[in-house]
Design a protein around this motif. Structure first.
Motif, short mmCIF file in Angstrom:
data_model
loop_
_atom_site.label_atom_id
_atom_site.label_comp_id
_atom_site.label_asym_id
_atom_site.label_seq_id
_atom_site.Cartn_x
_atom_site.Cartn_y
_atom_site.Cartn_z
N PHE A 123 1.11 -1.03 -0.12
CA PHE A 123 0.26 0.25 0.38
C PHE A 123 0.89 1.13 0.03
CE2 PHE A 123 -1.83 3.65 2.48
CZ PHE A 123 -3.22 4.15 1.63
N SER A 124 2.17 0.98 0.90
CA SER A 124 2.68 2.68 0.99
C SER A 124 3.84 2.64 0.17
CB SER A 124 3.57 2.41 2.19
OG SER A 124 4.46 1.07 2.06
N GLN A 125 3.63 1.72 -0.60
CA GLN A 125 5.01 1.98 -1.97
C GLN A 125 4.44 2.04 -3.77
OE1 GLN A 125 7.67 -1.42 -1.72
NE2 GLN A 125 8.74 -0.82 0.52
N ASP A 126 3.55 0.94 -3.58
CA ASP A 126 2.84 1.32 -5.04
C ASP A 126 1.27 0.70 -5.10
OD1 ASP A 126 3.92 -2.53 -5.30
OD2 ASP A 126 2.75 -1.54 -4.34
N PHE A 127 1.01 1.70 -4.57
CA PHE A 127 -0.75 2.53 -4.94
C PHE A 127 -0.75 3.08 -6.34
CE2 PHE A 127 -4.88 3.19 -2.53
CZ PHE A 127 -5.63 2.88 -3.65
N LEU A 128 -0.73 2.45 -6.86
CA LEU A 128 -0.59 3.36 -8.26
C LEU A 128 -1.81 4.21 -7.99
CD1 LEU A 128 0.60 0.99 -10.97
CD2 LEU A 128 1.68 2.29 -9.65
N TYR A 129 -1.21 5.24 -8.74
CA TYR A 129 -3.11 6.42 -8.56
C TYR A 129 -3.54 6.68 -7.65
CZ TYR A 129 -1.30 5.90 -14.01
OH TYR A 129 -0.69 5.89 -14.75
N GLN A 130 -2.91 6.45 -6.25
CA GLN A 130 -3.85 6.79 -4.96
C GLN A 130 -4.49 7.68 -5.57
OE1 GLN A 130 -1.07 6.61 -1.63
NE2 GLN A 130 -2.87 6.19 -0.95
N VAL A 131 -3.78 8.37 -5.66
CA VAL A 131 -4.66 10.00 -4.63
C VAL A 131 -5.43 10.66 -5.90
CG1 VAL A 131 -4.46 12.91 -5.00
CG2 VAL A 131 -2.50 11.41 -4.02
N GLU A 132 -5.60 9.66 -7.83
CA GLU A 132 -6.74 10.01 -7.94
C GLU A 132 -7.79 9.38 -7.66
OE1 GLU A 132 -5.49 9.26 -12.38
OE2 GLU A 132 -3.50 10.70 -11.76
N TRP A 133 -7.81 8.49 -7.49
CA TRP A 133 -9.07 7.11 -7.10
C TRP A 133 -9.30 7.39 -5.18
CZ3 TRP A 133 -9.47 5.20 -11.11
CH2 TRP A 133 -8.41 4.77 -11.89
N GLN A 134 -8.49 8.42 -4.57
CA GLN A 134 -9.33 8.61 -3.45
C GLN A 134 -10.65 10.37 -4.15
OE1 GLN A 134 -5.59 9.37 -1.86
NE2 GLN A 134 -5.70 7.55 -0.17
N GLU A 135 -10.00 10.83 -4.67
CA GLU A 135 -10.27 11.90 -5.41
C GLU A 135 -11.38 11.58 -6.67
OE1 GLU A 135 -12.06 15.55 -5.69
OE2 GLU A 135 -10.84 15.64 -4.62
N ALA A 136 -11.31 10.62 -7.14
CA ALA A 136 -12.69 9.71 -7.57
C ALA A 136 -13.73 9.41 -6.51
CB ALA A 136 -12.33 8.09 -8.32
N LEU A 137 -13.17 8.26 -5.87
CA LEU A 137 -14.22 8.31 -4.09
C LEU A 137 -15.05 9.58 -4.14
CD1 LEU A 137 -12.45 5.40 -2.55
CD2 LEU A 137 -14.44 5.16 -3.87
N ARG A 138 -14.45 10.50 -3.24
CA ARG A 138 -15.19 11.75 -2.52
C ARG A 138 -15.80 12.35 -3.52
NH1 ARG A 138 -9.63 12.13 -0.42
NH2 ARG A 138 -9.42 13.84 -2.28
N SER A 139 -15.37 12.18 -5.11
CA SER A 139 -16.80 13.31 -6.03
C SER A 139 -17.44 11.95 -6.92
CB SER A 139 -16.13 13.39 -7.27
OG SER A 139 -15.05 12.52 -8.44
N GLY A 140 -17.38 11.18 -6.70
CA GLY A 140 -19.02 10.25 -6.86
C GLY A 140 -18.34 9.48 -8.17
N ALA A 141 -17.53 9.96 -9.16
CA ALA A 141 -16.78 9.29 -10.14
C ALA A 141 -16.26 7.59 -10.14
CB ALA A 141 -15.72 10.04 -10.72
N LEU A 142 -16.47 7.48 -8.32
CA LEU A 142 -15.84 6.19 -9.03
C LEU A 142 -16.49 5.57 -7.63
CD1 LEU A 142 -14.18 3.79 -9.62
CD2 LEU A 142 -12.57 4.11 -7.28
N HIS A 143 -17.02 4.82 -7.12
CA HIS A 143 -18.24 4.57 -6.74
C HIS A 143 -18.10 3.35 -5.08
CE1 HIS A 143 -20.74 6.08 -9.82
NE2 HIS A 143 -21.15 6.45 -9.23
N ARG A 144 -16.97 2.43 -5.97
CA ARG A 144 -16.48 1.49 -5.24
C ARG A 144 -14.88 1.19 -5.82
NH1 ARG A 144 -19.71 -3.41 -2.57
NH2 ARG A 144 -17.65 -4.85 -1.47
N LEU A 145 -14.51 0.85 -4.00
CA LEU A 145 -12.65 0.72 -4.71
C LEU A 145 -12.52 -0.78 -3.74
CD1 LEU A 145 -9.69 1.27 -5.77
CD2 LEU A 145 -9.60 2.36 -3.69
N ASP A 146 -12.27 -1.65 -3.70
CA ASP A 146 -11.72 -2.91 -3.02
C ASP A 146 -10.33 -3.35 -3.53
OD1 ASP A 146 -14.15 -4.35 -1.55
OD2 ASP A 146 -14.86 -3.66 -3.60
N LEU A 147 -9.25 -3.37 -2.27
CA LEU A 147 -7.66 -3.35 -2.78
C LEU A 147 -7.23 -4.58 -2.36
CD1 LEU A 147 -6.73 0.75 -1.40
CD2 LEU A 147 -7.37 -0.49 -3.83
#
Length: 611
Positions: free
Chosen positions: A504-528
């Motif tokens: 998680f701490s080293q290679d969560f690719l595009y982490q900030v983008e996915w978190q923003e997508a969850l906040r904005s509703g562009a992404l509804h669910r994320l399983d890691l």
């Protein structure tokens, strides 16, 4: 581009319910399939005897009734994962049509299997993927022909062309199996099995010409040759840039997107397509023509004690040996022909033994564990420059799933997510050709590129459909494009992403983008699933099983499912997890679960972009 069908003038006879049904039936079809449906519907409406062809081919104007047609036409079927088999099939069908033959061209997934028993002349162009697997669009076709329901085919004359990669142990395994099975069913070859490596163009063209000459004699009745033809649509002008004529794209950004303490290097690249005329859609791939790492070229020259400035003439070119090794030849992948040539030159019995049929496992292990440079060092041989250039496979482009939507970043920009191949083995550092080439490009450098369309990996035309995306590692790339596309288009359907990597701490690719997508509703669910952040390794297929009840419900409600990434392990493991989900949460037997998943694949609601 896939679009929902919307009549210009809706008629009362159709009504809203029928229009909605029509849109649902055509959802996800490729442009070629939509042309086919259009032509077929027109034929039914007019009660004509014509049978529609494939987009880009022609319809025979005075064809006989459907029951008689198979005896007078050539059917060309292709199974293609990256588009190469499709291109070969299209060229062959186009030449057959130009010669006055009745032709129909179909992808394997669209071939009406019930017609096989009446088929008279059939050509199949099909690729082998990874460890001898058929392309996704040919799975049902191959299973039917290999199964108990396949009819006897004494009336069929056939020819099979296989495309493969000789750096894999099961080179052209699918085409070999198909060729043997059709013969077993009683069919007769009108051309010997053809095989082509990744540099397939010349071999495929030669084989196609020979096969066509033979079939022309069988189908050259004067009446058939004289038939007028009506093109289904105008032929588009040749693009300014293509695989053969790549565009030199400027590098706008080359950024490492893993942490500094990660032992892996993954890059986010942004390239400019301005002035190229190239256009792409979310789901397409970018083809890159690489150059080999200079350090690897030096290692080859040193190991073989050859002069890089020595000029070598081959296939109409005269270049210094170093240029051949840098830009014209693939020197990172070990293939059977190269191994055979090196074994003969070195006289090493162990290498020669590995090539024998009874040692297939050893051969596969050698391909997996060694690059050519390892053999040059471990088993010295007296190569000369001319021999070497002739024995090496030509450089071929690498395809990367595009990680951007033109609707968001603009049509003149394209993004890639590239894992850099670099590792220690046999006492030295090893490199991947394309990934090292891309990773070492500076801002303002130029990269030779082209667009490789991927019609099978498209978002649903109906934006209200839900989408499930499974993409560990750099398999995340097309799903970044998908989420951007759905957001820009205002799609109302839900988006569910499964992503996995090591830490998680080293290679969560595009982490900030996915978190923003969850906040904005562009992404509804994320399983890691980060495999090495706990004692027991955890992968995306386990997350699929854990969330199986809801995933199965989404799919039963019409969701589309996409998988991208490693074909050798991940894609197979996810496929097995999906079968388990259908059995556990759908109450299906093992056979019914396979049929359910095969049906999703056939509908285009289960699509894979695997490599």
């Amino acid at each position: 581009m896939n679009v929902a069908l919307k009549p210009i003038l809706p008629t009362p006879a159709l009504g809203e319910e029928r229009l909605a049904l029509l849109a649902r039936l055509t959802d996800g079809l490729s442009p070629a399939d939509l042309y086919w449906v259009s032509a077929y519907s027109a034929a039914l409406a007019s009660l004509a005897t014509r049978i529609p062809g494939h987009a880009g081919l022609a319809v025979v104007a005075d064809a006989p009734p459907p029951a008689e047609r198979p005896a007078e036409r050539l059917t060309v079927v292709y199974g293609s994962q990256t588009g190469n088999s499709k291109r070969v099939a299209e060229k062959l069908a186009g030449k057959a049509e130009a010669a006055g033959l009745g032709v129909r061209l179909l992808r394997a997934g669209a071939y009406p299997l019930r017609e096989l028993a009446q088929e008279r002349h059939l050509v199949v162009v099909i690729s082998s993927q990874g460890e001898g697997d058929p392309p996704d669009d040919a799975i049902g076709f191959m299973e039917f022909i290999a199964g108990k329901r396949a009819p006897k085919l004494p009336q069929l004359k056939f020819a099979v062309m296989g495309l493969g990669d000789s750096s894999y142990a099961k080179y052209c395994a699918v085409s070999r199996d198909l060729d043997a099975r059709l013969a077993e069913l009683g069919a007769t070859r009108f051309a010997a099995l053809g095989e082509a490596d990744v540099d397939f163009e010349a071999a495929a063209a030669t084989w196609s010409q020979g096969a066509l000459e033979t079939v022309k004699q069988a189908l050259s009745a004067p009446a058939a040759a004289a038939r007028p033809v009506s093109p289904l649509h105008a032929v588009n002008a040749a693009p300014l840039h293509s695989r053969e004529k790549p565009f030199a794209a400027e590098v706008l950004e080359n950024q490492r997107i893993v942490s500094r303490d990660s032992n892996r290097d993954v890059r986010h690249l942004e390239l400019s397509l301005e002035g190229s005329g190239l256009r792409y859609e979310a789901g397409d791939a970018l083809g890159v023509w690489p150059s080999n790492p200079p350090v690897l070229v030096d290692q080859w020259l040193s190991a073989l004690k050859l002069d890089g400035s020595r000029e070598v003439a081959h296939e109409g070119k005269r270049l210094p040996l170093a240029r051949w090794l840098s830009q014209e030849r693939d020197i990172t992948r070990l293939t059977r022909p190269l191994l055979a040539a090196h074994a003969a030159l070195s006289g090493n019995h162990d290498l020669q033994r590995v090539l024998e049929p009874e040692h297939k496992a050893d051969f596969a292990a050698l391909l997996e564990s060694h690059q050519p440079i390892d053999l040059l060092r471990e088993f010295p041989a007296a190569w000369d420059a001319d021999q070497l250039v002739a024995a090496l496979r030509p450089m071929t482009p690498r395809l990367y799933s595009i990680a951007s939507s033109p609707k968001l970043v603009g049509p003149d920009e394209v993004h890639l997510t590239v894992a850099v191949v670099e590792y220690e083995r046999h006492g030295s550092k090893h490199f991947g050709a394309a990934s090292t080439f891309l990773a070492t490009t500076d801002d303002d450098a130029r990269v030779p590129v082209f667009i490789e369309e991927n019609e099978r990996f498209r978002l649903p035309a109906d934006g209200s459909r839900d989408v499930i995306m499974i993409g560990p590692g750099t398999g995340i790339a097309p799903f970044r494009a998908f989420v951007q596309e759905r957001q820009a288009a205002g799609a109302s359907g839900r988006n569910w992403l499964f992503f996995g990597n090591r830490h998680f701490s080293q290679d969560f690719l595009y982490q900030v983008e996915w978190q923003e997508a969850l906040r904005s509703g562009a992404l509804h669910r994320l399983d890691l699933a980060f495999s090495r952040d706990q004692a027991e390794k955890l992968y995306v297929q386990q997350r699929v099983r854990e969330n199986g009840r809801e995933l199965y419900a989404w799919l039963n409600e019409g969701a589309h499912l996409y998988v991208c990434g490693d074909s050798a392990h991940m894609a197979k493991d996810v496929h097995e997890a999906l079968l388990d989900v259908a059995s556990v949460h759908g109450g299906l037997s093992a056979d019914d679960a396979k049929a359910w998943l095969a049906d999703l694949l056939q509908q285009g609601r289960y699509a894979r972009d695997v490599y």
